[in-house]
Structure formats: structure tokens, C-alpha cells
Design a protein around this motif. Structure first.
Motif, PDB file in Angstrom:
ATOM      1  N   LEU A 207      -6.394  28.219  89.918  1.00 17.80           N
ATOM      2  CA  LEU A 207      -7.054  27.934  88.705  1.00 17.80           C
ATOM      3  C   LEU A 207      -7.103  26.521  88.296  1.00 17.80           C
ATOM      4  O   LEU A 207      -5.649  26.249  88.013  1.00 17.80           O
ATOM      5  CB  LEU A 207      -6.638  28.880  87.485  1.00 17.80           C
ATOM      6  N   ARG A 208      -7.895  25.929  87.939  1.00 14.02           N
ATOM      7  CA  ARG A 208      -8.205  24.662  87.404  1.00 14.02           C
ATOM      8  C   ARG A 208      -6.894  23.582  87.674  1.00 14.02           C
ATOM      9  O   ARG A 208      -6.336  22.966  87.140  1.00 14.02           O
ATOM     10  CB  ARG A 208      -7.684  24.862  85.721  1.00 14.02           C
ATOM     11  N   ARG A 209      -6.811  23.304  89.094  1.00 11.56           N
ATOM     12  CA  ARG A 209      -6.006  22.349  89.665  1.00 11.56           C
ATOM     13  C   ARG A 209      -6.772  20.986  89.674  1.00 11.56           C
ATOM     14  O   ARG A 209      -7.797  21.063  90.049  1.00 11.56           O
ATOM     15  CB  ARG A 209      -5.534  22.951  91.170  1.00 11.56           C
ATOM     16  N   THR A 210      -5.850  19.972  89.565  1.00 12.82           N
ATOM     17  CA  THR A 210      -6.439  18.651  89.648  1.00 12.82           C
ATOM     18  C   THR A 210      -6.153  18.069  91.075  1.00 12.82           C
ATOM     19  O   THR A 210      -5.088  17.991  91.216  1.00 12.82           O
ATOM     20  CB  THR A 210      -5.969  17.660  88.421  1.00 12.82           C
ATOM     21  N   VAL A 211      -7.390  17.457  91.416  1.00 12.76           N
ATOM     22  CA  VAL A 211      -7.260  16.794  92.847  1.00 12.76           C
ATOM     23  C   VAL A 211      -7.724  15.391  92.527  1.00 12.76           C
ATOM     24  O   VAL A 211      -9.016  15.228  92.073  1.00 12.76           O
ATOM     25  CB  VAL A 211      -7.993  17.561  94.107  1.00 12.76           C
ATOM     26  N   HIS A 212      -7.027  14.377  93.175  1.00 16.20           N
ATOM     27  CA  HIS A 212      -7.343  13.484  93.097  1.00 16.20           C
ATOM     28  C   HIS A 212      -8.135  12.793  94.516  1.00 16.20           C
ATOM     29  O   HIS A 212      -7.682  13.027  95.759  1.00 16.20           O
ATOM     30  CB  HIS A 212      -6.271  12.109  92.895  1.00 16.20           C
ATOM     31  N   LEU A 213      -9.257  12.223  94.601  1.00 12.01           N
ATOM     32  CA  LEU A 213      -9.788  11.735  95.915  1.00 12.01           C
ATOM     33  C   LEU A 213      -9.967  10.299  95.868  1.00 12.01           C
ATOM     34  O   LEU A 213     -10.636   9.722  94.872  1.00 12.01           O
ATOM     35  CB  LEU A 213     -11.285  12.573  96.194  1.00 12.01           C
ATOM     36  N   PRO A 214      -9.982   9.561  96.894  1.00 15.75           N
ATOM     37  CA  PRO A 214     -10.116   7.960  96.980  1.00 15.75           C
ATOM     38  C   PRO A 214     -11.279   7.895  96.642  1.00 15.75           C
ATOM     39  O   PRO A 214     -12.232   8.669  97.290  1.00 15.75           O
ATOM     40  CB  PRO A 214      -9.496   7.505  98.500  1.00 15.75           C
ATOM     41  N   ASP A 215     -11.740   6.661  96.020  1.00 14.59           N
ATOM     42  CA  ASP A 215     -13.020   6.173  95.861  1.00 14.59           C
ATOM     43  C   ASP A 215     -13.103   4.715  95.994  1.00 14.59           C
ATOM     44  O   ASP A 215     -12.913   4.191  95.090  1.00 14.59           O
ATOM     45  CB  ASP A 215     -13.601   6.748  94.535  1.00 14.59           C
ATOM     46  N   GLU A 216     -13.220   4.185  97.332  1.00 15.22           N
ATOM     47  CA  GLU A 216     -13.142   2.899  97.690  1.00 15.22           C
ATOM     48  C   GLU A 216     -14.167   2.185  96.821  1.00 15.22           C
ATOM     49  O   GLU A 216     -14.061   0.904  96.604  1.00 15.22           O
ATOM     50  CB  GLU A 216     -13.292   2.889  99.277  1.00 15.22           C
ATOM     51  N   GLY A 217     -15.445   2.867  96.736  1.00 16.72           N
ATOM     52  CA  GLY A 217     -16.656   2.041  96.034  1.00 16.72           C
ATOM     53  C   GLY A 217     -16.215   1.520  94.703  1.00 16.72           C
ATOM     54  O   GLY A 217     -16.728   0.473  94.215  1.00 16.72           O
ATOM     55  N   GLN A 218     -15.276   2.263  94.065  1.00 16.71           N
ATOM     56  CA  GLN A 218     -15.139   1.983  92.680  1.00 16.71           C
ATOM     57  C   GLN A 218     -13.737   1.167  92.292  1.00 16.71           C
ATOM     58  O   GLN A 218     -13.287   0.959  91.177  1.00 16.71           O
ATOM     59  CB  GLN A 218     -15.274   2.819  91.796  1.00 16.71           C
ATOM     60  N   GLY A 219     -13.050   1.238  93.603  1.00 14.61           N
ATOM     61  CA  GLY A 219     -11.706   0.717  93.520  1.00 14.61           C
ATOM     62  C   GLY A 219     -10.828   1.492  92.773  1.00 14.61           C
ATOM     63  O   GLY A 219      -9.503   1.285  92.509  1.00 14.61           O
ATOM     64  N   GLY A 220     -10.930   2.854  92.655  1.00 27.19           N
ATOM     65  CA  GLY A 220      -9.840   3.821  92.040  1.00 27.19           C
ATOM     66  C   GLY A 220      -9.943   5.216  92.775  1.00 27.19           C
ATOM     67  O   GLY A 220     -10.045   5.236  93.984  1.00 27.19           O
ATOM     68  N   ALA A 221      -9.834   6.287  91.890  1.00 23.67           N
ATOM     69  CA  ALA A 221      -9.975   7.634  92.509  1.00 23.67           C
ATOM     70  C   ALA A 221     -10.682   8.449  91.579  1.00 23.67           C
ATOM     71  O   ALA A 221     -10.524   8.468  90.188  1.00 23.67           O
ATOM     72  CB  ALA A 221      -8.342   8.093  92.469  1.00 23.67           C
ATOM     73  N   SER A 222     -11.476   9.381  92.147  1.00 25.16           N
ATOM     74  CA  SER A 222     -12.228  10.407  91.457  1.00 25.16           C
ATOM     75  C   SER A 222     -11.112  11.644  91.287  1.00 25.16           C
ATOM     76  O   SER A 222     -10.423  11.717  92.137  1.00 25.16           O
ATOM     77  CB  SER A 222     -13.501  10.737  92.260  1.00 25.16           C
ATOM     78  N   ARG A 223     -11.351  12.244  90.076  1.00 27.92           N
ATOM     79  CA  ARG A 223     -10.491  13.260  89.816  1.00 27.92           C
ATOM     80  C   ARG A 223     -11.408  14.423  89.757  1.00 27.92           C
ATOM     81  O   ARG A 223     -12.354  14.617  89.095  1.00 27.92           O
ATOM     82  CB  ARG A 223      -9.823  13.115  88.608  1.00 27.92           C
ATOM     83  N   PHE A 224     -11.034  15.622  90.428  1.00 29.06           N
ATOM     84  CA  PHE A 224     -11.721  16.830  90.576  1.00 29.06           C
ATOM     85  C   PHE A 224     -11.032  18.118  89.971  1.00 29.06           C
ATOM     86  O   PHE A 224      -9.813  18.066  90.028  1.00 29.06           O
ATOM     87  CB  PHE A 224     -12.202  17.223  92.143  1.00 29.06           C
ATOM     88  N   GLY A 225     -11.646  18.829  89.197  1.00 34.20           N
ATOM     89  CA  GLY A 225     -11.035  20.155  88.866  1.00 34.20           C
ATOM     90  C   GLY A 225     -11.576  21.008  89.666  1.00 34.20           C
ATOM     91  O   GLY A 225     -12.808  21.304  89.891  1.00 34.20           O
ATOM     92  N   VAL A 226     -10.440  21.656  90.525  1.00 32.15           N
ATOM     93  CA  VAL A 226     -10.854  22.763  91.229  1.00 32.15           C
ATOM     94  C   VAL A 226     -10.376  24.182  91.316  1.00 32.15           C
ATOM     95  O   VAL A 226      -9.284  24.374  90.575  1.00 32.15           O
ATOM     96  CB  VAL A 226     -10.131  22.419  92.936  1.00 32.15           C
ATOM     97  N   THR A 227     -11.189  25.108  91.280  1.00 34.20           N
ATOM     98  CA  THR A 227     -10.657  26.682  91.065  1.00 34.20           C
ATOM     99  C   THR A 227     -11.277  27.249  92.368  1.00 34.20           C
ATOM    100  O   THR A 227     -12.388  27.221  92.609  1.00 34.20           O
ATOM    101  CB  THR A 227     -11.436  27.239  89.930  1.00 34.20           C
ATOM    102  N   VAL A 228     -10.296  27.982  93.103  1.00 35.48           N
ATOM    103  CA  VAL A 228     -10.529  28.610  94.217  1.00 35.48           C
ATOM    104  C   VAL A 228     -10.171  30.384  94.076  1.00 35.48           C
ATOM    105  O   VAL A 228      -9.156  30.305  93.467  1.00 35.48           O
ATOM    106  CB  VAL A 228      -9.945  28.173  95.479  1.00 35.48           C
ATOM    107  N   SER A 229     -10.898  31.219  94.299  1.00 36.17           N
ATOM    108  CA  SER A 229     -10.978  32.325  94.258  1.00 36.17           C
ATOM    109  C   SER A 229     -11.020  33.259  95.460  1.00 36.17           C
ATOM    110  O   SER A 229     -12.111  32.753  96.236  1.00 36.17           O
ATOM    111  CB  SER A 229     -11.833  33.116  93.281  1.00 36.17           C
ATOM    112  N   PRO A 230     -10.361  34.260  96.092  1.00 34.66           N
ATOM    113  CA  PRO A 230     -10.608  34.840  97.280  1.00 34.66           C
ATOM    114  C   PRO A 230     -11.728  35.873  97.001  1.00 34.66           C
ATOM    115  O   PRO A 230     -12.041  36.272  95.962  1.00 34.66           O
ATOM    116  CB  PRO A 230      -9.344  35.965  97.296  1.00 34.66           C
TER     117      PRO A 230
END
Length: 420
Positions: free
Chosen positions: A146-169
Motif C-alpha cells: 500500500l502507498r509505496r513511493t518509488v523514484h524513477l529517473p527522468d533524464e529529460g527534466q534532470g531529476g527524478a519522477s516520484r510514483f505512488g504505487v499500490t499493488v494488490s493480489p
């Protein structure tokens, strides 16, 4: 009575008996035939009634079947509309890692085109271990994340995109696991807002702590500069004149640094008016164009410009600082400055984006986060307050500054402002 008479009477009696038997037999046959006709007529009616009832039942079943099919089609259409309308990304995968469903928002957030992706591996689709690792964990542990924060590289903006992720079986009616459902949301805007708030608080603290010290420092410099002015260079020995001139030059330089620092440390007091960004860019370019042309270059302003509520003076100061910084960077490398000020309006997000591009040496990616720090400079004679002041002005307009590389090979600094 003679014998012949008896014979006639007997024969007549026999004929009468035979006739009576025949009549009785005929009457019985007629009665039996009538009973048969009655039974036959009754059976036909029952068969007709049964056939009619069966036809009515079949008609009702067909009607119910059509209604059930219509409800199933409407339910499927509603499910598709809900999935397509979600602003969050939706990804449904199977136990073998195959993609079952991905909605349009998920395609946009993951940068996936409109081609067929169902049936393929979700690892190949996502390609980012930080994100598909969360799905792997859910399938392995069979527990919801539930509601885990994941950082993904975003080279176009020179920073990182941050995703909020929830995965359920994903389980069937018997509780057996047969996949996972992943919902993910782009939290980059939230992250940028948090950074803006932290920066505003930091700038306010810096202003409160240093404004008084800077004022006292400037007063001391003014005294030193005043005493230096009292010396008449013509009456001084030749060997002392360079020292006095050096004192005057250094105090002037320090005075400029202190003044810039006070401008940076002073709490921003915005005077909001309806601002035409094209007029601001044109005026800032006019202020710096002559210097660029003196060095053999020029400044070009182009694009689509928006309007917003802002401080005309501060925004023009920020843009002038960016142009001056670009000119000085080119001059330091003996390059004729070719500077392009380009604007675009993102109507969907309500943003104006103004980009300043140059053909100078550019800014190393490892230094891009530090250039906004006060007193950090890559120039030999810079004060390190120009870009810090630009960021302060933009942040107090609820905007942000992004540094990248221009198509000309130099620096590209983009100012993003809300059209409110």
C-alpha cells in the motif's frame, strides 16, 4: 300345424336373431368409433396446449437471454469506461508475468505507445526495476503493498519522477492467486510543491538571519570607501596610488556583492498585477541585446506567450539575470553569444514555460543542482547570487526552474510559471 309351417317359423326366428345380432354389432361399432373420435379430439387439444406453452417459455427465455446479454454488454462497457477514465495508471498482470490490462493513463505515465502490449511481459513494458520490483514482491509474498513511493529517473527534466504505487493480489472465487493489480500515480507535482514550500521557508530564514549582518557590513564598507575617496591621488606618492585605487575598487566590488545579497535575503514582497510575459521578455532582451551584439551575437525572442498574475519588476529582473548569465558564460569562452528566449503555453496544465538557451559551454549535470545555491558560481568573477535570486523570484511566484542542455550545446534554463 304342419311341418312346413314349423320350418318357416323356425327360419324366420333364425333370420330375426341373426338380424338382431348384426344390428347390435353395428351399434357397438358405431359407439366405439364415436369414443375413438372423442379421445382423438381431446389428445389433439392437449398437444396444442402443450406446444403453445413451450413456445411461450422459449420466447421468455430468449427475451431473458437478450436482457442478460444487454446487461453484460453494458457492464463490460462501463468497466472499460471506468478503466479508461482513471487518472491513475492501472496495470493488471498474470502469474506468468503477462500483461492483461493497461489503461491509457498507465501508458502515458510509462511512456508506452498505442501498440499492442497485452500478453507481453510487464518487466519489458516497465523496464524500471524500482517499479516492477514492487509487483514482483506482491506476487511472491501474495500480500498487498500500500502507498509505496518509488523514484524513477527522468533524464529529460534532470531529476527524478516520484510514483505512488499500490499493488494488490488478484484472486478468484476460491481464493487462489492468479495475478496482481497495480495502481500508480505520478507524485512529481506534489514533490515539486513540497520542495517549493521548503525553499520558501529556507529563504525566509536566511533573510531573517543575514539581513541585519549584511546591513552592518555594508555600513562598514561605506566608511572605508568614504575614507578612500578622501585621498587625493595627485598628492600621493606614485608608489601609494595603486594601493588606494585597489581599496576603492575592492570596496565597490564588495558593496555590489552586499547589495545583491541583501536583494536575495530580503523577504519577497510581490506586487501582483496582470502581466504580459511577452512584454517582459522583450524588455529584458532589449536591456541585454546591446551587450550581446557588442560580442558579435544577438538575442532572439519567439514563441507563444501567456498572461498571469505576477510582479512585473521581479519577473523582468529574473529574466535579465538569466540573459546576463548566458552572455557572460559565452564571453568567458570567447564565443559570440547566440541566445534564444522561447515561450510556450501548456493550456491543459495551465502553465507558461519560458526557456533561455545559449551556445556557451553549458552546465555540467553534476553541478545543476548547486548553481542555485547562494555564492556558488562557475565564473571567475561571479558573485554566485544571480541564479539564486532567479530561483527565489520564480519560487515566490509558485513556479520552478529546470536546467538542461540546449540544442546549441550550451545551457538551457526553463522557467515554469502557473497561469493563475
Amino acid at each position: 300345424m304342419n311341418t312346413n309351417t314349423y320350418a318357416v317359423v323356425g327360419l324366420t326366428a333364425m333370420v330375426g336373431a341373426v338380424s338382431a345380432a348384426l344390428v347390435f354389432a353395428v351399434l357397438r361399432f358405431i359407439a366405439a368409433a364415436r369414443d375413438v373420435r372423442k379421445q382423438s379430439s381431446s389428445g389433439a387439444g392437449e398437444n396444442a396446449l402443450l406446444a403453445s406453452a413451450l413456445a411461450d417459455a422459449v420466447t421468455k427465455l430468449k427475451t431473458q437471454e437478450r436482457a442478460t446479454a444487454a446487461r453484460a454488454e453494458a457492464s463490460e462497457r462501463l468497466s472499460e469506461e471506468i478503466i479508461s477514465s482513471l487518472t491513475s495508471g492501472l496495470l493488471v498482470v498474470g502469474l506468468k508475468g503477462e500483461v492483461r490490462i493497461i489503461n491509457p493513463a498507465g501508458r502515458r505515465l510509462l511512456g508506452v505507445g498505442d501498440g499492442q502490449v497485452t500478453g507481453g511481459s510487464y518487466r519489458q513494458l516497465i523496464r524500471e526495476p524500482a517499479l516492477y520490483g514492487v509487483i514482483d514482491e506482491c506476487l511472491t509474498s501474495q500480500a498487498a503493498i500500500l502507498r509505496r513511493t518509488v523514484h524513477l529517473p527522468d533524464e529529460g527534466q534532470g531529476g527524478a519522477s516520484r510514483f505512488g504505487v499500490t499493488v494488490s493480489p488478484l484472486r478468484d472465487g476460491s481464493g487462489a492467486l492468479h495475478g496482481a493489480v497495480c495502481l500508480f500515480t505520478d507524485l512529481t507535482a506534489v514533490q515539486q510543491l513540497e520542495e517549493q514550500l521548503r525553499m520558501k521557508e529556507s529563504l525566509a530564514r536566511v533573510g531573517e538571519l543575514t539581513a541585519g549582518i549584511a546591513h552592518e557590513f555594508r555600513n562598514g564598507l561605506a566608511t572605508i570607501h568614504g575614507y578612500g575617496k578622501l585621498f587625493d591621488l595627485d598628492q600621493l606618492p606614485e608608489g601609494y596610488r595603486p594601493y588606494v585605487e585597489g581599496i576603492r575598487a575592492e570596496t565597490e566590488s564588495l558593496k555590489e556583492i552586499v547589495t545583491n545579497f541583501l536583494n536575495f535575503a530580503r523577504p519577497a514582497q510581490l506586487t501582483l498585477t496582470d502581466v504580459d510575459l511577452q512584454a517582459i521578455c522583450e524588455r529584458a532582451a532589449d536591456e541585454q541585446r546591446q551587450e550581446a551584439r557588442t560580442l558579435g551575437g544577438d538575442i532572439v525572442v519567439r514563441g507563444h506567450f501567456g498572461r498571469l498574475q505576477g510582479d512585473d519588476v521581479l519577473l523582468r529582473q529574473a529574466l535579465s539575470n538569466l540573459l546576463r548569465n548566458a552572455i557572460e558564460a559565452c564571453a568567458a569562452e570567447a564565443i559570440a553569444p547566440v541566445i534564444v528566449v522561447e515561450s510556450e503555453v501548456d493550456a491543459a496544465k495551465g502553465l507558461s514555460k519560458i526557456t533561455v538557451q545559449d551556445n556557451g559551454p553549458g552546465i555540467d549535470p553534476s553541478m545543476r543542482e548547486r548553481v542555485f545555491q547562494p555564492f556558488f558560481t562557475l565564473k571567475r568573477t561571479g558573485t554566485g547570487l544571480g541564479l539564486a535570486l532567479v530561483q527565489k523570484i520564480v519560487v515566490f511566484h509558485n513556479g520552478r526552474v529546470v536546467i538542461g542542455e540546449s540544442p546549441q550545446g550550451g545551457a538551457c534554463i526553463q522557467v515554469v510559471l502557473p497561469n493563475y
